[in-house]
Design a protein around this motif. Sequence first.
Motif, short mmCIF file in Angstrom:
data_model
loop_
_atom_site.label_atom_id
_atom_site.label_comp_id
_atom_site.label_asym_id
_atom_site.label_seq_id
_atom_site.Cartn_x
_atom_site.Cartn_y
_atom_site.Cartn_z
N SER A 1 15.63 -44.01 8.85
CA SER A 1 15.06 -43.58 10.12
C SER A 1 14.28 -42.30 9.87
CB SER A 1 16.16 -43.33 11.15
OG SER A 1 17.06 -42.33 10.71
N GLU B 1 12.25 -38.74 11.44
CA GLU B 1 12.11 -37.80 12.53
C GLU B 1 10.64 -37.40 12.67
OE1 GLU B 1 14.68 -34.49 11.95
OE2 GLU B 1 16.53 -35.69 11.98
N ASP B 2 10.18 -37.26 13.89
CA ASP B 2 8.77 -36.94 14.13
C ASP B 2 8.47 -35.47 13.88
OD1 ASP B 2 8.22 -39.58 14.85
OD2 ASP B 2 8.72 -39.21 16.96
N GLU B 3 9.43 -34.60 14.15
CA GLU B 3 9.20 -33.16 14.01
C GLU B 3 8.99 -32.78 12.55
OE1 GLU B 3 11.51 -28.97 15.12
OE2 GLU B 3 12.64 -30.85 14.90
N ARG C 1 16.01 -25.80 9.07
CA ARG C 1 17.38 -26.32 9.04
C ARG C 1 17.99 -26.07 7.67
NH1 ARG C 1 16.26 -32.28 11.34
NH2 ARG C 1 15.26 -31.73 13.33
N ARG D 1 23.23 -28.31 9.32
CA ARG D 1 23.48 -29.75 9.35
C ARG D 1 24.47 -30.04 8.23
NH1 ARG D 1 21.06 -28.45 13.14
NH2 ARG D 1 19.31 -29.49 14.20
N THR E 1 18.10 -40.79 6.65
CA THR E 1 17.15 -40.16 7.57
C THR E 1 16.03 -39.50 6.78
OG1 THR E 1 18.90 -39.75 9.19
CG2 THR E 1 16.87 -38.47 9.41
N ILE F 1 13.10 -36.72 6.76
CA ILE F 1 12.73 -35.47 7.43
C ILE F 1 11.47 -34.92 6.76
CG2 ILE F 1 13.51 -33.17 8.08
CD1 ILE F 1 16.39 -34.34 7.29
#
Length: 499
Positions: free
Chosen positions: A4, A6-8, A37, A104, A129, A131
């Motif tokens: 998956s 993340e758009d940011e 992060r 995180r 994920t 990023i």
Amino acid sequence: MSQSAEDEILDALIIGAGFSGICLGKHLQDAGISNFRIYDRAKKAGGTWYWNSYPGAACDVMSHFYCFSFAPNPDWSRKYSPWDEIQAYAEHCVDRFGLRPHLRLETGIELCRFNDESGVWNVTTNSGTLIQARHVIDGTGGLHVPLVPHIKGAETFRGETWHSSLWRHDVDLAGKKVAVVGSAASAVQIVPEIAKTAARVHLFQRTANYIIPRHDRAYTAFEKWCFRHLPLYGKIYRLALFLQYEWLVYPIVKTPAKNIQRRFVLGQFRRSLRKHIPAAALRQKLIPDYPAGCKRILISDNFLSTLARENVSLISENIERITPGGVRTVNGLEHEADILVYATGFDTQGQHTEQRVIGPRGRSLAEAWSDAPIAFEGNMVAGFPNYYFVTGPNTGVGSTSVIFMIEQSARLITRCIEAAGKDGLIAPREESMQAYDSEIQAALARTVWATSCHSWYKRKDGHITVLYPYNAQTFRRRHKKFRPEDFTRAESNPPASIG
């Protein structure tokens, strides 16, 4: 594994929530950068002090110099802090500097791949994920990847077995026979503690070490009051510790071989041997055959006296194999054991290459470091824009506090991020990096580390990629100033001129 995304796009992603990650988080906030992060596979902050919780675990650097200069801790209980106090201090700093929302935890980083089209880093976590981050900062240290030797028959052992950094606190050692493989920094702290309750401790030593007194003690109530209520007292005390390491400890690594500081270490070592080890045969096993400082000098107030206990055996014969019931040495003797502990250190040579890093045009960091890992000022690699190491190649120290070194690296890394600008790319010039590495290697050749002994400091070919050859003041001076002429900068798209 499904992935998956993340758009940011993060301004910065930090790998590791130890002292490096905490320090960088603080510096980024001070620079007005809040979109970052900090990722760590552990359940808590603290880095190596989360993982290393074995009996007797403590720091070898004095407490009031093993903390951030911008966050002194008046509550240290002893001259040398135990692991749980250090881990608690790390958690305290996370909260004090408002870093908790950026954490995180229980999330590892599997892959960092530079996107040639967008000019940002695509970072994949262990959950799949994806990023995106403009800057990636590797804050992992050298004491987090356990090094377990391949010993014949290890898989046949019937009892419990573990590495010192993954201590099994659920296993009671009282009345058990324990075999400890390895006799260096971790072992000198573990063995005195477990010998108090174990029926028998077999300590397998491959190489003797120089061991000198730690002179540890608890701070008095008055001292702690002074640290809390008299800030100047704490600053002067910390400065005294800094100078002690600079003037008394650092010179040990320098040639000539018979300098005053090295003779002092030898005198302490010999006196301790005579005091604590009455048996001449045992004393002989404990005498190193290499110059003091060539390997890490160990400090302990109770290790040598523990070796003289009736329930402790020091075994210097090489291990032939692990058996179902213990350890057999090359002289044919089998040493019975219920528990097998590997106090064999960490993979310091592979601490960075185990993170998969793919730079511009698909060039991997492993490929760039195929000859040897090098980094400009220990922090950046030519051809890998916006990727940083806090404690990269040739930043390791044995004569000062690694936290001091982390603070200097954090300052330079933050300056580089600021110099890159919002969407820019920055990396050291190849010629600057190579010139720096040549200088470092030439300086290392003049240290005791380059002599004939084998150590984790050196690769098999003799190349030293871990340690820094100069003193802490030099490291601070070199990291204090950002020199634009040593870097190339470009807009994030396209990246061709910087990769």
